[in-house]
Enzyme design. Structure first.
Site, mmCIF file in Angstrom:
data_model
loop_
_atom_site.group_PDB
_atom_site.id
_atom_site.type_symbol
_atom_site.label_atom_id
_atom_site.label_comp_id
_atom_site.label_asym_id
_atom_site.label_seq_id
_atom_site.Cartn_x
_atom_site.Cartn_y
_atom_site.Cartn_z
ATOM 1 N N SER A 193 12.372 6.575 7.598
ATOM 2 C CA SER A 193 11.897 6.473 9.045
ATOM 3 C C SER A 193 12.466 4.888 9.375
ATOM 4 C CB SER A 193 10.384 6.258 9.109
ATOM 5 O OG SER A 193 9.825 6.115 10.505
ATOM 6 N N GLU A 228 0.612 -1.335 0.027
ATOM 7 C CA GLU A 228 -0.072 0.001 -0.114
ATOM 8 C C GLU A 228 0.824 1.227 -0.016
ATOM 9 O OE1 GLU A 228 -4.061 -1.437 2.405
ATOM 10 O OE2 GLU A 228 -2.344 -1.013 3.515
ATOM 11 N N CYS A 243 -0.970 5.913 10.101
ATOM 12 C CA CYS A 243 0.530 5.213 10.579
ATOM 13 C C CYS A 243 -0.029 3.757 11.175
ATOM 14 C CB CYS A 243 1.131 5.864 11.599
ATOM 15 S SG CYS A 243 2.011 7.495 11.080
ATOM 16 N N CYS A 248 7.201 -4.964 15.907
ATOM 17 C CA CYS A 248 6.707 -3.848 16.758
ATOM 18 C C CYS A 248 5.254 -4.328 17.279
ATOM 19 C CB CYS A 248 7.158 -2.652 16.397
ATOM 20 S SG CYS A 248 8.793 -2.018 15.739
ATOM 21 N N GLY A 251 7.509 -2.081 6.302
ATOM 22 C CA GLY A 251 8.555 -2.411 6.370
ATOM 23 C C GLY A 251 9.610 -1.453 7.063
ATOM 24 N N GLU A 252 10.809 -2.036 6.946
ATOM 25 C CA GLU A 252 11.933 -1.381 7.608
ATOM 26 C C GLU A 252 12.975 -0.675 6.819
ATOM 27 O OE1 GLU A 252 13.216 0.345 10.490
ATOM 28 O OE2 GLU A 252 14.892 0.557 9.447
ATOM 29 N N CYS A 285 3.657 8.400 1.229
ATOM 30 C CA CYS A 285 4.017 7.589 2.097
ATOM 31 C C CYS A 285 4.395 6.150 1.467
ATOM 32 C CB CYS A 285 3.099 7.521 3.396
ATOM 33 S SG CYS A 285 3.804 6.118 4.632
ATOM 34 N N CYS A 337 2.147 -2.162 15.875
ATOM 35 C CA CYS A 337 2.091 -1.734 14.360
ATOM 36 C C CYS A 337 1.569 -3.241 13.576
ATOM 37 C CB CYS A 337 3.345 -1.772 13.848
ATOM 38 S SG CYS A 337 3.491 -1.492 12.029
ATOM 39 N N SER A 374 12.291 6.093 15.190
ATOM 40 C CA SER A 374 10.880 5.562 15.844
ATOM 41 C C SER A 374 11.339 5.328 17.347
ATOM 42 C CB SER A 374 10.128 4.377 14.892
ATOM 43 O OG SER A 374 9.563 4.841 13.932
ATOM 44 N N LEU A 375 11.478 6.070 18.121
ATOM 45 C CA LEU A 375 11.991 5.998 19.529
ATOM 46 C C LEU A 375 10.737 5.195 20.458
ATOM 47 C CD1 LEU A 375 14.378 6.401 21.021
ATOM 48 C CD2 LEU A 375 13.626 8.342 21.963
ATOM 49 N N HIS A 376 9.629 5.803 20.730
ATOM 50 C CA HIS A 376 8.643 5.321 21.321
ATOM 51 C C HIS A 376 8.726 5.128 22.703
ATOM 52 C CE1 HIS A 376 7.095 5.232 17.287
ATOM 53 N NE2 HIS A 376 7.575 4.027 17.161
ATOM 54 N N ASN A 380 -3.035 4.665 16.369
ATOM 55 C CA ASN A 380 -3.950 4.216 15.402
ATOM 56 C C ASN A 380 -4.400 2.639 15.780
ATOM 57 O OD1 ASN A 380 -4.296 6.670 13.913
ATOM 58 N ND2 ASN A 380 -2.261 5.851 13.163
ATOM 59 N N CYS A 425 6.865 -6.988 7.505
ATOM 60 C CA CYS A 425 8.082 -6.542 8.220
ATOM 61 C C CYS A 425 8.365 -7.522 9.131
ATOM 62 C CB CYS A 425 7.575 -5.171 9.059
ATOM 63 S SG CYS A 425 8.901 -4.269 9.860
HETATM 64 N N1 SAH Z 1 10.088 0.491 10.198
HETATM 65 C C1 SAH Z 1 9.936 1.989 10.089
HETATM 66 C C2 SAH Z 1 8.938 2.632 9.223
HETATM 67 C C3 SAH Z 1 7.657 2.106 9.328
HETATM 68 S S1 SAH Z 1 6.523 2.531 10.549
HETATM 69 C C4 SAH Z 1 9.925 2.473 11.403
HETATM 70 O O1 SAH Z 1 9.782 1.897 12.381
HETATM 71 O O2 SAH Z 1 10.125 3.871 11.619
HETATM 72 C C5 SAH Z 1 6.275 4.161 10.410
HETATM 73 C C6 SAH Z 1 5.909 4.909 11.858
HETATM 74 O O3 SAH Z 1 4.598 4.536 12.038
HETATM 75 C C7 SAH Z 1 6.657 4.836 12.741
HETATM 76 O O4 SAH Z 1 7.110 5.720 13.603
HETATM 77 C C8 SAH Z 1 5.867 3.470 13.400
HETATM 78 O O5 SAH Z 1 6.258 3.343 14.668
HETATM 79 C C9 SAH Z 1 4.597 4.309 13.486
HETATM 80 N N2 SAH Z 1 3.310 3.380 13.927
HETATM 81 C C10 SAH Z 1 3.371 2.121 13.523
HETATM 82 N N3 SAH Z 1 2.295 1.355 13.789
HETATM 83 C C11 SAH Z 1 1.447 2.516 14.288
HETATM 84 C C12 SAH Z 1 0.027 2.665 14.966
HETATM 85 N N4 SAH Z 1 -0.730 1.667 15.043
HETATM 86 N N5 SAH Z 1 -0.360 3.846 15.496
HETATM 87 C C13 SAH Z 1 0.474 5.077 15.289
HETATM 88 N N6 SAH Z 1 1.826 4.888 14.713
HETATM 89 C C14 SAH Z 1 2.319 3.804 14.452
#
Ligand code: SAH
Length: 383
Positions: A225, A107, A368, A131, A193-194, A120, A134, A247-249, A325, A127
């Protein structure tokens, strides 16, 4: 109610086994022409036809000799994945589902805003990182996208949006970098994907995005990202130093280990050092983006905000807080907006630039972490 419009489009079909020129950056295309005994300057001509004019038929390349056009048709092709579904959200966000060779699909999402348009794009089918929050991770991993499949997302989106490159009445292109005529001004590798685990193909596609003879986007407007593949970050700095989103989180290893398993391999300290190195010695790059998905009760306490503020001190970064999300079977829920605002206020008081990301395309699952595509054979996660 979402006004989802669905339509089926059939793009290019051609016989397999020909060399696909779509994913070749200038260096690879020059090597291709040298190999077939042609002058390398042909690469610039063909690159412009493919990426600036969106041409997929060699017979239209009128400044290339008839003989060479015929030869190219015999041995090469310009082939993009087929769009099998288009959906438009009520906020104008558009999502395309594209079918790849082998039956998988990916997508790609276009997000229009007042003064820019962001595409995007995906870098892998599924992936491998797993995580917890996701939905792509829940699909498992199937394979890397080729450089052609990565750049094709931009190539196809421009066609779908009827993006025109500036030309006069005679059809002469004067300034292909003219931003005002572009629908797509920014590209983010934030789809499935990463990207840094598909390094070579991503870098080749990114070369095309920033190449003057192709899309001519500025490095600042192309963002990779990553969840933090430390050795690849070091390589990226040497090969293609575009903008970076991390993507620190989480503000500490204990929380990050539990939601981003890659952290066990590359913990926060090493990761932030790699980001600092990425920006060292270059005054043009200003700052990178820290992405922080807000998960209720997991990483959203005021103490977590203070910890994050201390952790990022003296790093050239801004912070994006992303409301989580939800998706089917997700074990998390989003922090309340009031909590997100309090979290933001603490970071702002500590001197950071902080944005709360507006969720776009929610009604078509284009936000996202909601991109899933269709992943066949998920058994390859371990690879
Ligand atoms: N693998 C890469 C790129 C894909 S994810 C990465 O980790 O950055 C793109 C962004 O969307 C990342 O910051 C990811 O953590 C965030 N993301 C993934 N799932 C999400 C969700 N359910 N709600 C909000 N953001 C999310």
């Amino acid at each position: 109610m979402p006004q989802a419009i669905e339509q089926v489009q059939f793009m290019t079909h051609s016989a397999p086994k020909k060399v696909n020129l779509l994913g070749m950056d200038l260096a690879h295309l020059k090597a291709f022409f040298t190999e077939i005994g042609e002058k390398p300057f042909r690469a610039v001509q063909v690159l412009k036809w493919i990426h600036q004019f969106g041409v997929d038929d060699f017979s239209q390349m009128t400044n290339v000799s008839q003989l060479l056009r015929e030869r190219l048709s015999d041995i090469a092709e310009i082939r993009a994945p087929e769009i099998i579904k288009e959906q438009k959200a009520s906020d104008g966000t558009t999502k395309w589902l594209m079918r790849l060779d082998g039956g998988n699909s990916i997508e790609t999402v276009f997000i229009p805003e007042d003064n820019r348009g962001t595409l995007c794009i995906s870098s892998q089918v599924g992936c491998a990182l797993d995580c917890g929050f996701c939905s792509t991770a829940k699909q498992g991993f199937n394979r890397n996208l080729s450089s052609a499949e990565i750049i094709a997302q931009l190539w196809v989106a421009r066609r779908m949006l009827n993006e025109r490159i500036p030309e006069d009445e005679q059809g002469v292109v004067h300034n292909p970098q003219n931003e005002s005529r572009r629908a797509i001004t920014n590209v983010v590798l934030m789809g499935m994907g990463e990207p840094l685990l598909n390094f070579d193909n991503v870098v080749q596609a990114v070369h095309l995005m920033v190449e003057d003879n192709a899309y001519g986007l500025s490095k600042r407007r192309v963002t990779i990202s990553t969840a933090g593949v430390v050795p690849a970050l070091k390589r990226l700095r040497e090969e293609c130093d575009v903008s970076l989103a991390l993507s620190l989180h989480a503000p500490n290893n204990a929380i990050r280990d539990s939601i981003v398993p890659l952290n066990k391999k590359y913990p926060i300290k090493e990761l932030l050092e790699a980001c600092r190195y990425y920006f060292s010695g270059d005054t043009k790059k200003k700052q990178f983006t820290i992405e922080y998905v807000m998960l209720a009760g997991v990483n959203d306490s005021l103490q977590n905000a203070r910890e994050l503020a201390a952790l990022l001190r003296r790093l050239p970064c801004k912070i994006n807080l992303i409301p989580f999300n939800p998706f089917e079977q997700s074990a998390f829920s989003s922090s309340k907006m009031q909590t997100i605002k309090q979290f933001r206020d603490i970071l702002q008081k500590a001197g950071y630039i902080v944005m709360i990301r507006k969720t776009r395309g929610e009604d078509i699952d284009a936000a996202c972490g909601q991109l899933a595509g269709k992943v066949k054979d998920k058994s390859r996660r371990k690879h």
